[in-house]
Design a protein around this motif. Sequence first.
Motif, PDB file in Angstrom:
ATOM      1  N   PRO A 147       0.810  -1.218   0.000  1.00 41.27           N
ATOM      2  CA  PRO A 147       0.000   0.000   0.000  1.00 41.27           C
ATOM      3  C   PRO A 147       0.843   1.268   0.000  1.00 41.27           C
ATOM      4  CG  PRO A 147       0.084  -0.904   2.203  1.00 41.27           C
ATOM      5  CD  PRO A 147       0.808  -1.878   1.316  1.00 41.27           C
ATOM      6  N   PHE A 148       2.157   1.141   0.234  1.00 42.36           N
ATOM      7  CA  PHE A 148       3.011   2.322   0.271  1.00 42.36           C
ATOM      8  C   PHE A 148       3.291   2.855  -1.128  1.00 42.36           C
ATOM      9  CE2 PHE A 148       3.705  -0.100   4.077  1.00 42.36           C
ATOM     10  CZ  PHE A 148       3.719   0.860   5.076  1.00 42.36           C
ATOM     11  N   ASP A 149       3.039   2.032  -2.141  1.00 45.25           N
ATOM     12  CA  ASP A 149       3.163   2.482  -3.524  1.00 45.25           C
ATOM     13  C   ASP A 149       1.916   3.289  -3.868  1.00 45.25           C
ATOM     14  OD1 ASP A 149       3.740   2.876  -6.157  1.00 45.25           O
ATOM     15  OD2 ASP A 149       3.426   0.795  -6.787  1.00 45.25           O
ATOM     16  N   GLY A 150       2.008   4.591  -3.726  1.00 43.71           N
ATOM     17  CA  GLY A 150       0.846   5.448  -3.951  1.00 43.71           C
ATOM     18  C   GLY A 150       0.071   5.754  -2.683  1.00 43.71           C
ATOM     19  N   MET A 151       0.580   5.263  -1.519  1.00 38.80           N
ATOM     20  CA  MET A 151      -0.050   5.530  -0.217  1.00 38.80           C
ATOM     21  C   MET A 151      -1.549   5.217  -0.255  1.00 38.80           C
ATOM     22  SD  MET A 151       2.471   6.304   1.689  1.00 38.80           S
ATOM     23  CE  MET A 151       1.783   7.037   3.171  1.00 38.80           C
ATOM     24  N   GLN A 152      -1.872   3.951  -0.520  1.00 40.77           N
ATOM     25  CA  GLN A 152      -3.266   3.517  -0.654  1.00 40.77           C
ATOM     26  C   GLN A 152      -3.819   3.079   0.707  1.00 40.77           C
ATOM     27  OE1 GLN A 152      -3.776   0.940  -4.306  1.00 40.77           O
ATOM     28  NE2 GLN A 152      -1.547   1.129  -4.347  1.00 40.77           N
ATOM     29  N   PHE A 153      -4.059   4.042   1.563  1.00 45.98           N
ATOM     30  CA  PHE A 153      -4.529   3.746   2.908  1.00 45.98           C
ATOM     31  C   PHE A 153      -5.931   4.296   3.148  1.00 45.98           C
ATOM     32  CE2 PHE A 153       0.128   3.703   3.429  1.00 45.98           C
ATOM     33  CZ  PHE A 153       0.278   2.445   3.982  1.00 45.98           C
ATOM     34  N   GLY A 154      -6.755   4.336   2.127  1.00 42.18           N
ATOM     35  CA  GLY A 154      -8.091   4.895   2.278  1.00 42.18           C
ATOM     36  C   GLY A 154      -9.138   3.848   2.588  1.00 42.18           C
ATOM     37  N   PRO A 155     -10.384   4.273   2.794  1.00 37.02           N
ATOM     38  CA  PRO A 155     -11.467   3.350   3.148  1.00 37.02           C
ATOM     39  C   PRO A 155     -12.017   2.549   1.978  1.00 37.02           C
ATOM     40  CG  PRO A 155     -12.296   5.587   2.987  1.00 37.02           C
ATOM     41  CD  PRO A 155     -10.816   5.686   2.818  1.00 37.02           C
ATOM     42  N   ARG A 156     -11.565   2.816   0.758  1.00 39.43           N
ATOM     43  CA  ARG A 156     -12.139   2.151  -0.419  1.00 39.43           C
ATOM     44  C   ARG A 156     -11.359   0.926  -0.864  1.00 39.43           C
ATOM     45  NH1 ARG A 156     -12.366   7.651  -1.418  1.00 39.43           N
ATOM     46  NH2 ARG A 156     -14.471   8.541  -1.511  1.00 39.43           N
ATOM     47  N   THR A 157     -10.257   0.618  -0.188  1.00 45.33           N
ATOM     48  CA  THR A 157      -9.469  -0.558  -0.570  1.00 45.33           C
ATOM     49  C   THR A 157      -9.182  -1.412   0.657  1.00 45.33           C
ATOM     50  OG1 THR A 157      -7.392   0.672  -0.310  1.00 45.33           O
ATOM     51  CG2 THR A 157      -8.338   0.586  -2.517  1.00 45.33           C
ATOM     52  N   CYS A 158      -9.222  -2.729   0.489  1.00 41.92           N
ATOM     53  CA  CYS A 158      -8.907  -3.658   1.568  1.00 41.92           C
ATOM     54  C   CYS A 158      -7.492  -3.391   2.073  1.00 41.92           C
ATOM     55  CB  CYS A 158      -9.031  -5.091   1.056  1.00 41.92           C
ATOM     56  SG  CYS A 158      -8.451  -6.356   2.222  1.00 41.92           S
ATOM     57  N   PHE A 159      -7.348  -3.289   3.377  1.00 48.29           N
ATOM     58  CA  PHE A 159      -6.037  -2.931   3.929  1.00 48.29           C
ATOM     59  C   PHE A 159      -5.004  -4.034   3.732  1.00 48.29           C
ATOM     60  CE2 PHE A 159      -7.408  -5.477   7.494  1.00 48.29           C
ATOM     61  CZ  PHE A 159      -6.283  -5.798   8.240  1.00 48.29           C
ATOM     62  N   LEU A 160      -5.434  -5.253   3.444  1.00 48.25           N
ATOM     63  CA  LEU A 160      -4.496  -6.355   3.265  1.00 48.25           C
ATOM     64  C   LEU A 160      -4.214  -6.707   1.810  1.00 48.25           C
ATOM     65  CD1 LEU A 160      -5.725  -8.817   6.044  1.00 48.25           C
ATOM     66  CD2 LEU A 160      -3.561  -7.567   6.012  1.00 48.25           C
ATOM     67  N   ALA A 190     -11.873  -4.163   4.741  1.00 45.74           N
ATOM     68  CA  ALA A 190     -11.375  -5.523   4.493  1.00 45.74           C
ATOM     69  C   ALA A 190     -12.291  -6.245   3.517  1.00 45.74           C
ATOM     70  CB  ALA A 190     -11.278  -6.312   5.798  1.00 45.74           C
ATOM     71  N   SER A 191     -11.700  -6.946   2.572  1.00 51.67           N
ATOM     72  CA  SER A 191     -12.471  -7.728   1.600  1.00 51.67           C
ATOM     73  C   SER A 191     -13.134  -8.906   2.309  1.00 51.67           C
ATOM     74  CB  SER A 191     -11.547  -8.248   0.505  1.00 51.67           C
ATOM     75  OG  SER A 191     -10.668  -9.230   1.036  1.00 51.67           O
ATOM     76  N   PRO A 192     -14.183  -9.490   1.701  1.00 51.67           N
ATOM     77  CA  PRO A 192     -14.812 -10.668   2.307  1.00 51.67           C
ATOM     78  C   PRO A 192     -13.826 -11.799   2.580  1.00 51.67           C
ATOM     79  CG  PRO A 192     -16.233  -9.776   0.605  1.00 51.67           C
ATOM     80  CD  PRO A 192     -14.942  -9.005   0.529  1.00 51.67           C
ATOM     81  N   ALA A 193     -12.866 -12.013   1.663  1.00 54.98           N
ATOM     82  CA  ALA A 193     -11.888 -13.092   1.873  1.00 54.98           C
ATOM     83  C   ALA A 193     -11.008 -12.795   3.083  1.00 54.98           C
ATOM     84  CB  ALA A 193     -11.030 -13.266   0.621  1.00 54.98           C
ATOM     85  N   ALA A 194     -10.577 -11.546   3.221  1.00 60.71           N
ATOM     86  CA  ALA A 194      -9.760 -11.181   4.375  1.00 60.71           C
ATOM     87  C   ALA A 194     -10.575 -11.286   5.660  1.00 60.71           C
ATOM     88  CB  ALA A 194      -9.215  -9.762   4.203  1.00 60.71           C
ATOM     89  N   GLN A 195     -11.822 -10.864   5.606  1.00 58.50           N
ATOM     90  CA  GLN A 195     -12.680 -10.964   6.785  1.00 58.50           C
ATOM     91  C   GLN A 195     -12.817 -12.413   7.245  1.00 58.50           C
ATOM     92  OE1 GLN A 195     -16.438  -8.751   6.693  1.00 58.50           O
ATOM     93  NE2 GLN A 195     -15.630  -7.515   5.009  1.00 58.50           N
ATOM     94  N   GLN A 196     -12.937 -13.322   6.288  1.00 62.10           N
ATOM     95  CA  GLN A 196     -13.105 -14.739   6.633  1.00 62.10           C
ATOM     96  C   GLN A 196     -11.888 -15.264   7.390  1.00 62.10           C
ATOM     97  OE1 GLN A 196     -13.888 -17.192   3.215  1.00 62.10           O
ATOM     98  NE2 GLN A 196     -14.115 -19.066   4.401  1.00 62.10           N
ATOM     99  N   ARG A 197     -10.685 -14.934   6.913  1.00 59.54           N
ATOM    100  CA  ARG A 197      -9.471 -15.405   7.573  1.00 59.54           C
ATOM    101  C   ARG A 197      -9.297 -14.755   8.943  1.00 59.54           C
ATOM    102  NH1 ARG A 197      -5.525 -18.277   5.500  1.00 59.54           N
ATOM    103  NH2 ARG A 197      -3.976 -17.135   6.738  1.00 59.54           N
ATOM    104  N   ILE A 198      -9.587 -13.466   9.042  1.00 60.47           N
ATOM    105  CA  ILE A 198      -9.433 -12.771  10.320  1.00 60.47           C
ATOM    106  C   ILE A 198     -10.459 -13.281  11.327  1.00 60.47           C
ATOM    107  CG2 ILE A 198      -9.642 -10.515  11.451  1.00 60.47           C
ATOM    108  CD1 ILE A 198      -8.404  -9.321   8.869  1.00 60.47           C
TER     109      ILE A 198
END
Length: 334
Positions: free
Chosen positions: A14-27, A73-81
């Motif tokens: 996420p550091f490539d372009g600082m993609q730390f917003g609410p519209r993208t899965c953090f993982l 978090a995407s549904p897939a990430a939510q499932q693992r977490i």
Amino acid sequence: MLPLTPADLIPYDPFDGMQFGPRTCFLSGQPVGPADTIPVFADWLQARYGLADRPIQLLDQRTVAFRDLRLPASPAAQQRIDALEKRVENAAAQGPAALRALGDDALFLWLGKMFYGIFITELLNEFEPLIKPQYPLAENAALVRRFQAFFQLLQGLRVPTEYADFVPGSVFVLEADPAEDVTPFEYDDDLNTLVFSIKLDKAVLVACLVDIGLVGQAMGKVYADAQRPLHPVQIAEFKARVYYAAHLLHVVPDIYPRAPRPGDTQLVFDSLIDDVTGAIFNPWENSAYTQTLAEMWQRWHITLADVVAKPAEPLSLLYDEAGAPRELKYWPSK
């Protein structure tokens, strides 16, 4: 769950372009909707300890409720977490031994998710601070590098991950003696050294999150001696030692993902310390350590003057004057 492809086993950056917003899965960086979020502090934690409406004060002096700290978090990430949270919830209900049995890698990921959520909230607030922090996180180049290394290791929340010949962080699980233990839940952190601590009834977890186990090695004897019920004031001393050791840590490990191949089922990381000839830790200074210790002991009204009564031998409640582990049921001693 769908089989993994080589593309799945490439770490998200996420550091490539600082993609730390609410519209993208953090993982993963996948686009997500407004409802695709997870709590920084799991729902079971909030329910068990009544945290939902409790306020947290941030570095810019604004406050936020526990329930409002969330991560996209995407549904897939939510499932693992969610699966990890269930494992930790079950272990926490059984106590410190069951938490230790989960293994350091699982505890690293569980603690790391909460640390990440707090850190990134603070980082994003710096763009529009209520009051500008005295030491902005984003202006600390060494900290940003350390956080980047930590985030790579946090990819274990997204895909199965192996850390080759190293541990991602130093994780300690302590047991509080119930005699004078009156606090069911608390957490604290040091964002600058990536240290996080959380108390769950009798269990206290402390972790240095990107040291590849170096603080754990340095604390090996003290941790072995601490494998017994401890008075809360002794746990505070243990934490002071970990926090100060993390402050002294001089190196930032380089983390390298191995190139995935067809048929691989996990992401594999290697670690390297670039300058193996230099010191791993800066020199220990009693004056700085005693400041940390006195801060940890404030609630027991132990002052800095008490701690440094013998300047060459700072006060210890973990050990007696002969250097043996100290049994302490009450403080002050009855």
